[in-house]
Scaffold this motif. Structure first.
Motif, PDB file in Angstrom:
ATOM      1  N   VAL A 107      -2.840   4.807   5.405  1.00 48.19           N
ATOM      2  CA  VAL A 107      -2.998   4.136   4.113  1.00 48.19           C
ATOM      3  C   VAL A 107      -3.554   5.144   3.108  1.00 48.19           C
ATOM      4  N   TYR A 162       0.824  -1.204   0.000  1.00 47.40           N
ATOM      5  CA  TYR A 162       0.000   0.000   0.000  1.00 47.40           C
ATOM      6  C   TYR A 162       0.863   1.262   0.000  1.00 47.40           C
ATOM      7  N   TYR A 204      -8.845  -1.569  -1.211  1.00 47.52           N
ATOM      8  CA  TYR A 204      -8.105  -2.769  -0.834  1.00 47.52           C
ATOM      9  C   TYR A 204      -8.521  -3.222   0.567  1.00 47.52           C
TER      10      TYR A 204
END
Length: 339
Positions: free
Chosen positions: A136, A125, A141
């Protein structure tokens, strides 16, 4: 063919197969980054590295000196030992980081870097560093966008970011921007620091405040770079390196300058006119009583352009450079310079 002959034939085939298998294992070469340097190679390259830095670095004496640099080298290389290219790179990065110079860096060879493109070694990520938190920065995801990462494979984020910061050489001693830069290069620098990890156990807090833990698989460098280019959740666009916005009701203007580096005269002239026009416009709006100059995405450039902007803010004349000097009249170790 009787049973004895058949058994012997199978035994020969099996032995031949094992020989081929073992031969292929022996022939498999490690990645360039994992190549083992002999103790003699490490000693010779370290000596050359120290000599070049001490002789050629223009501000070597600002934060270091030969004695300090030598003691640092002795602590990182306490005795004759064989180490990988990656570990050698990491230790030299740590040494360079102590110089406090953003214009000095060390990088893996092109061959070593290119060899990593197809290897599934990297944290999957893109992340950002904001308010001392690792977030993130990709959507869609398993771990959601905006989640705050707490640990990776049992390592606290504070420990990880402190380790990765040594890969980012920046100016001076007070250098909080190192963590921001390391977040931008997180996948690669995490691999440099910790090597090939088969999976990542991530403890995080999502945007609703719920603490969770998930196991995610690594990706290759090509895929990670694609995500960083195409799928970032938050991206402060910098294609146009300067902009001025007004918030009339708040009496506020925000000038964003994402670079002081312009590649040609036309770009430099454009920035000159931007500064001139912006401050003329500000003078024409007396109700704008606050100007914010946003340099958060600015990675530097030339002193001339930075001083040009400052000239519109300074209350009295100033000098760009108080004094200058050179440490040598001829470039030392010029035989190691590339074209």
């Amino acid at each position: 063919m009787n049973l004895t002959t058949a058994f012997s034939f199978r035994l020969i085939i099996s032995a031949a197969f094992m020989a081929v298998l073992l031969s292929s294992c022996k022939m498999k070469k490690p990645l360039p980054s994992e190549h083992i340097l002999s103790a003699a190679q490490v000693e010779a390259d370290l000596k050359l590295f120290k000599n070049i830095i001490e002789a050629a670095h223009p501000s070597f004496d600002l934060y270091s000196n030969p004695e300090k640099f030598g003691l640092l080298a002795d602590s990182l290389f306490p005795g004759a030992e064989s180490i990988t290219v990656r570990e050698f790179h990491n230790r030299l990065s740590f040494m360079l980081n102590r110089l406090g110079c953003a214009h000095t860096g060390i990088y893996m060879s092109t061959a070593a870097y290119d060899s990593l493109q197809s290897k599934d070694y990297f944290f999957p990520y893109p992340v950002s560093w904001l308010d001392e938190k690792l977030l993130v920065n990709v959507k869609g995801y398993l771990i959601p966008e905006g989640a705050e990462i707490k640990t990776i494979n049992g390592r606290p984020v504070a420990e990880i970011m402190a380790a990765l910061a040594t890969f980012e050489c920046v100016e001076g001693k007070d250098r909080p921007i190192q963590q921001e830069l390391s977040a931008a290069n997180f996948g690669l620098e995490y691999f440099y620091q910790y090597g090939d990890e088969k999976a990542f156990s991530v403890v995080y807090v999502d945007t609703t405040g719920v603490r969770k833990q998930d196991l995610v698989s690594p990706v290759n460098l090509t895929e990670l770079q694609r995500m960083e280019k195409e799928e970032l959740y938050y991206y402060d666009r910098t294609e146009i390196p300067y902009d001025l916005s007004f918030y009339e009701d708040a009496g506020l203007a925000v000038m964003k300058v994402s670079s002081f580096a312009f590649n040609d005269g036309q770009q430099q002239d454009g920035f000159d006119h931007f500064c001139m026009n912006s401050f003329e416009l500000l003078r024409a709006k007396p109700w704008i009583n606050t100007l914010v100059i946003d340099l958060r995405q600015n990675k530097g450039g030339t002193l001339d352009e930075a001083c040009l902007l400052f000239s519109y803010l300074a209350k009295e004349p100033f000098k760009e450079v108080k004094e200058s000097y050179t440490r040598f009249r001829q470039i030392p170790f010029s035989e190691y310079l590339s074209e």
